[in-house]
Write an enzyme that holds these catalytic residues in place. Structure first.
Site, mmCIF file in Angstrom:
data_model
loop_
_atom_site.group_PDB
_atom_site.id
_atom_site.type_symbol
_atom_site.label_atom_id
_atom_site.label_comp_id
_atom_site.label_asym_id
_atom_site.label_seq_id
_atom_site.Cartn_x
_atom_site.Cartn_y
_atom_site.Cartn_z
ATOM 1 N N LYS A 13 40.685 -75.131 -5.229
ATOM 2 C CA LYS A 13 41.713 -74.096 -5.015
ATOM 3 C C LYS A 13 42.367 -73.669 -6.339
ATOM 4 C CE LYS A 13 44.322 -76.599 -2.202
ATOM 5 N NZ LYS A 13 43.628 -77.907 -2.207
ATOM 6 N N ARG A 86 50.607 -76.377 4.284
ATOM 7 C CA ARG A 86 49.785 -77.572 4.491
ATOM 8 C C ARG A 86 50.055 -78.219 5.847
ATOM 9 N NH1 ARG A 86 49.081 -79.028 -1.455
ATOM 10 N NH2 ARG A 86 47.499 -80.617 -1.411
ATOM 11 N N ARG A 125 39.228 -85.609 -12.886
ATOM 12 C CA ARG A 125 39.978 -84.392 -13.209
ATOM 13 C C ARG A 125 40.974 -84.615 -14.353
ATOM 14 N NH1 ARG A 125 42.833 -81.005 -8.496
ATOM 15 N NH2 ARG A 125 44.156 -82.840 -8.192
ATOM 16 N N ARG A 158 46.420 -86.727 -13.556
ATOM 17 C CA ARG A 158 47.582 -86.721 -12.662
ATOM 18 C C ARG A 158 47.782 -88.109 -12.052
ATOM 19 N NH1 ARG A 158 46.891 -81.687 -8.684
ATOM 20 N NH2 ARG A 158 47.356 -83.354 -7.223
ATOM 21 N N ARG A 169 45.813 -88.820 0.342
ATOM 22 C CA ARG A 169 45.862 -87.350 0.328
ATOM 23 C C ARG A 169 44.805 -86.759 1.249
ATOM 24 N NH1 ARG A 169 45.114 -86.724 -5.725
ATOM 25 N NH2 ARG A 169 44.861 -84.497 -5.321
HETATM 26 P P1 ADP Z 1 45.770 -81.192 -4.413
HETATM 27 O O1 ADP Z 1 45.375 -79.921 -3.683
HETATM 28 O O2 ADP Z 1 44.727 -81.641 -5.371
HETATM 29 O O3 ADP Z 1 46.235 -82.284 -3.501
HETATM 30 P P2 ADP Z 1 48.427 -80.188 -5.218
HETATM 31 O O4 ADP Z 1 48.896 -80.005 -6.598
HETATM 32 O O5 ADP Z 1 48.299 -78.967 -4.353
HETATM 33 O O6 ADP Z 1 47.010 -80.897 -5.356
HETATM 34 O O7 ADP Z 1 49.380 -81.221 -4.441
HETATM 35 C C1 ADP Z 1 49.762 -82.438 -5.012
HETATM 36 C C2 ADP Z 1 50.820 -83.110 -4.153
HETATM 37 O O8 ADP Z 1 51.993 -82.274 -4.112
HETATM 38 C C3 ADP Z 1 50.469 -83.330 -2.690
HETATM 39 O O9 ADP Z 1 49.730 -84.509 -2.491
HETATM 40 C C4 ADP Z 1 51.872 -83.408 -2.057
HETATM 41 O O10 ADP Z 1 52.490 -84.646 -2.335
HETATM 42 C C5 ADP Z 1 52.637 -82.347 -2.844
HETATM 43 N N1 ADP Z 1 52.525 -81.032 -2.182
HETATM 44 C C6 ADP Z 1 51.941 -79.910 -2.712
HETATM 45 N N2 ADP Z 1 52.022 -78.885 -1.836
HETATM 46 C C7 ADP Z 1 52.639 -79.366 -0.731
HETATM 47 C C8 ADP Z 1 52.992 -78.811 0.516
HETATM 48 N N3 ADP Z 1 52.705 -77.535 0.823
HETATM 49 N N4 ADP Z 1 53.631 -79.593 1.426
HETATM 50 C C9 ADP Z 1 53.938 -80.858 1.140
HETATM 51 N N5 ADP Z 1 53.607 -81.469 -0.010
HETATM 52 C C10 ADP Z 1 52.977 -80.742 -0.951
#
Ligand code: ADP
Length: 211
Positions: A13, A86, A125, A158, A169
């Site tokens: 993404k 999400r 990554r 990260r 996750r």
């Molecule tokens: P990835 O898609 O690789 O998991 P992100 O950077 O989108 O990476 O998300 C990293 C973390 O940030 C998630 O595991 C969660 O803890 C938090 N997070 C991101 N977006 C959301 C969301 N829409 N709702 C709740 N938590 C979120």
């Protein structure tokens, strides 16, 4: 046109958003990046979000939704929602937020990928501390080790890209996010995200979007 990118962690993404912003003038709204910025700036929101993110868990809907609502007050045109919504609560909240400003989601691009390839992608990554672009230790190596090709920023791993956090996750994705495929069934476009380079994925998405 407002687009949601839906897909498991590691499905591509972020890299796809990068291409769409550079080549098609979209603006990326990545809730993960917004949380990480808040963590770096030690804001109250960042301190709250970090507790969940470090465990690989989702940040509570109320915290996430109000952060997005605030963001939309300043920018709300040709957005790419990367990592939001999400949960079904977030999806309903987003519909309401956009309706208030006479806007809507036009398409939802679902990056379909086999779970078996995700672990390798995420554990390898690397992220630029400055521009947030992703690299990979094997598949998308930077020209100079540890340094971002674009701005010379430091590349870091990260804290949630560790195997135990990745498992949590993926579980959160499967139980809370995957049901959104049904929620958006009228707007969804499924793209095969397995075995393709970021350029190939971008080309297939552009083709199906007709952008
Ligand atoms: P990835 O898609 O690789 O998991 P992100 O950077 O989108 O990476 O998300 C990293 C973390 O940030 C998630 O595991 C969660 O803890 C938090 N997070 C991101 N977006 C959301 C969301 N829409 N709702 C709740 N938590 C979120």
């Amino acid at each position: 046109m407002n687009i949601i990118l839906l897909g498991a962690p590691g499905s591509g993404k972020g890299t796809l958003s990068e291409f769409l912003c550079e080549k098609n003038a979209f603006t990326q709204l990545s809730t993960g990046d917004l949380f990480r910025d808040n963590i770096s700036n030690k804001t109250d929101l960042g301190i709250e979000a970090q507790k969940y993110m470090n465990e690989g868990k989702l940040v509570p809907d109320s915290v996430t939704n109000s952060m997005v609502e605030k963001y939309l007050e300043s920018k709300a045109k040709d957005l790419i929602f990367d990592g939001f919504p999400r949960t079904s609560d977030q999806a309903s909240a987003l519909d309401d937020m956009l309706a208030k400003i006479n806007d809507q989601i036009d398409k939802v691009v679902y990056l379909d990928i086999d779970e078996s390839v995700l672990l390798g992608r995420l554990t390898g990554r690397l992220i630029c501390k400055v521009c947030k672009r992703s690299f990979h230790k094997v598949n998308r190596k930077p020209l100079k080790e540890g340094i971002c090709d674009f701005d010379g920023g430091e590349l870091i791993t990260r804290p949630d890209d560790q195997e135990d956090k990745i498992k949590t996750r993926l579980e959160a994705y499967n139980t809370q996010t995957a049901p959104l495929i049904e929620f958006y069934k009228d707007k969804i476009i499924k793209v095969d995200a397995d075995n393709c380079t970021p350029e190939e994925l971008y080309n297939s998405v552009i083709e199906v979007l007709g952008a």
